[in-house]
Enzyme design. Structure first.
Site, mmCIF file in Angstrom:
data_model
loop_
_atom_site.group_PDB
_atom_site.id
_atom_site.type_symbol
_atom_site.label_atom_id
_atom_site.label_comp_id
_atom_site.label_asym_id
_atom_site.label_seq_id
_atom_site.Cartn_x
_atom_site.Cartn_y
_atom_site.Cartn_z
ATOM 1 N N ARG A 96 -12.265 15.218 71.949
ATOM 2 C CA ARG A 96 -11.999 14.676 70.604
ATOM 3 C C ARG A 96 -10.949 13.568 70.662
ATOM 4 O O ARG A 96 -11.053 12.559 69.957
ATOM 5 C CB ARG A 96 -11.569 15.800 69.659
ATOM 6 N N LYS A 153 -8.472 11.511 64.454
ATOM 7 C CA LYS A 153 -7.180 12.210 64.468
ATOM 8 C C LYS A 153 -6.122 11.185 64.880
ATOM 9 O O LYS A 153 -5.689 11.132 66.031
ATOM 10 C CB LYS A 153 -7.236 13.417 65.415
ATOM 11 N N GLU A 171 -10.571 19.179 52.770
ATOM 12 C CA GLU A 171 -9.927 20.071 53.728
ATOM 13 C C GLU A 171 -8.494 20.318 53.277
ATOM 14 O O GLU A 171 -8.073 19.835 52.225
ATOM 15 C CB GLU A 171 -9.951 19.450 55.136
HETATM 16 N N1 PMP Z 1 -8.118 18.745 59.502
HETATM 17 C C1 PMP Z 1 -7.074 17.990 59.859
HETATM 18 C C2 PMP Z 1 -6.750 16.774 59.067
HETATM 19 C C3 PMP Z 1 -6.275 18.356 60.959
HETATM 20 O O1 PMP Z 1 -5.231 17.611 61.316
HETATM 21 C C4 PMP Z 1 -6.599 19.530 61.671
HETATM 22 C C5 PMP Z 1 -5.742 19.958 62.829
HETATM 23 N N2 PMP Z 1 -6.151 19.394 64.035
HETATM 24 C C6 PMP Z 1 -7.718 20.284 61.265
HETATM 25 C C7 PMP Z 1 -8.450 19.848 60.177
HETATM 26 C C8 PMP Z 1 -8.139 21.502 62.025
HETATM 27 O O2 PMP Z 1 -8.716 21.133 63.250
HETATM 28 P P1 PMP Z 1 -8.576 22.032 64.557
HETATM 29 O O3 PMP Z 1 -9.201 23.334 64.218
HETATM 30 O O4 PMP Z 1 -9.328 21.291 65.584
HETATM 31 O O5 PMP Z 1 -7.130 22.169 64.843
#
Ligand code: PMP
Length: 294
Positions: free
Chosen positions: A54, A153, A186
């Protein structure tokens, strides 16, 4: 001998208190860079390959040429953990555009900066998994997919920070972010799921949400437990009237939501589907086959 943690910066290790980057780094000046948050559980870096993949996808999206191969990046993470003798940690992998003159043109930065921090993180109360947390819809809309989309990200997290400030101001544990059409995107750093009539629903990443690695793990667990999961737009009404709801994320792991804008969700306690998924999630993170051994 000092027990201070060390931080990896561009191939060198520095004590935490000395781990510094230039004020001319465009990651600092313009938020120009990408990152990952990763967990190590009992000496195994959970889903490291998925996180590295990622990171490279995010870098590609912002046209940042990685100075290390994926193998070298993996080695940097493992080596930093070894140096810090850590078994359970939160890893922050950052790649910024690097040091350059003032002016936001990325061509001013000849070499990206690579940072590996291995430390711990605390973003929720210890008993949140049992009690659930409170949340609210913030006024700040998620960056749309044709802006600094959270699909990338990137180091642009002010959108999430603004939502978090709102949650803090109103005295709730976490914020929920809506996209510009009013559907739920989210949390500030978490994906979100609801349960309705025994089935799971979650928003698509086309809302500008990050494709969460924890959400993917939960998707796989749901399939294994024969719990139907539908990826669809979720309205605030669907959240208010859900039987259960929960957040997923690397830092937060899986946490039930018990209240949204002062509306109780379901019984106001973690529901049976959420509890079943959390129990299974716990088994997955304890499985050494799910990551890279340090
Ligand atoms: N959404 C955002 C904006 C995030 O920063 C994160 C944290 N990485 C997540 C969702 C959750 O993703 P993950 O399960 O890969 O940590």
């Amino acid at each position: 001998m000092s027990s201070e943690l060390v931080v990896y910066i561009d191939g060198q290790y520095y004590p935490k208190s000395q781990a510094k980057i230039s004020v001319y780094d465009h990651g600092f000046l313009y938020g120009d860079g990408v990152f990952e948050g990763i967990r190590e559980y009992n000496g195994v870096v959970f889903k490291l390959k998925e996180h590295i993949d990622r990171l490279y996808r995010s870098a590609h999206a912002i046209a940042l040429n990685m100075p290390l191969t994926k193998e070298e990046m993996t080695k940097a993470v493992v080596e930093t953990l070894q140096k810090n003798k850590m078994k359970d940690s939160y890893i922050r992998l950052v790649v910024s555009r690097g040091v350059g003159d003032l002016g936001l043109d990325p061509r001013k930065c000849p070499k990206p900066t690579v940072i590996v921090i291995t430390d711990t993180i605390s973003i929720r109360a210890g008993n949140a998994k049992e009690t659930g947390i409170t949340t609210m819809f913030s006024w700040v809309r998620r960056n749309p997919v044709d802006a600094t989309s959270h699909e990338i990200k990137s180091l642009n997290y002010l959108n999430s920070v603004l939502a978090k400030i709102e949650a803090n101001a109103w005295g709730v544990d976490e914020a929920l972010c809506l996209e510009s059409n009013g559907c739920i995107a989210e949390g500030v750093g978490e994906n979100v799921f609801i349960v309705k009539d025994g089935e799971l629903l979650t928003p698509p990443t086309s809302t500008g949400a990050l494709a969460g690695i924890t959400a993917e793990v939960v998707t796989q667990i749901a399939a294994k437990l024969h719990i139907k999961l539908t990826v669809t737009n979720l309205t605030p009404f669907m959240m208010f009237t859900a039987d259960e709801a929960f957040f997923t994320g690397t830092a937060m792991e899986m946490v039930p939501i018990r209240e949204v804008n002062k509306r109780q969700i379901g019984t106001g306690k973690p529901g049976p589907v959420t509890k079943k998924l959390i129990a299974e999630f716990q088994k997955v993170i304890e499985d050494p086959a799910q990551g890279v051994k340090v």
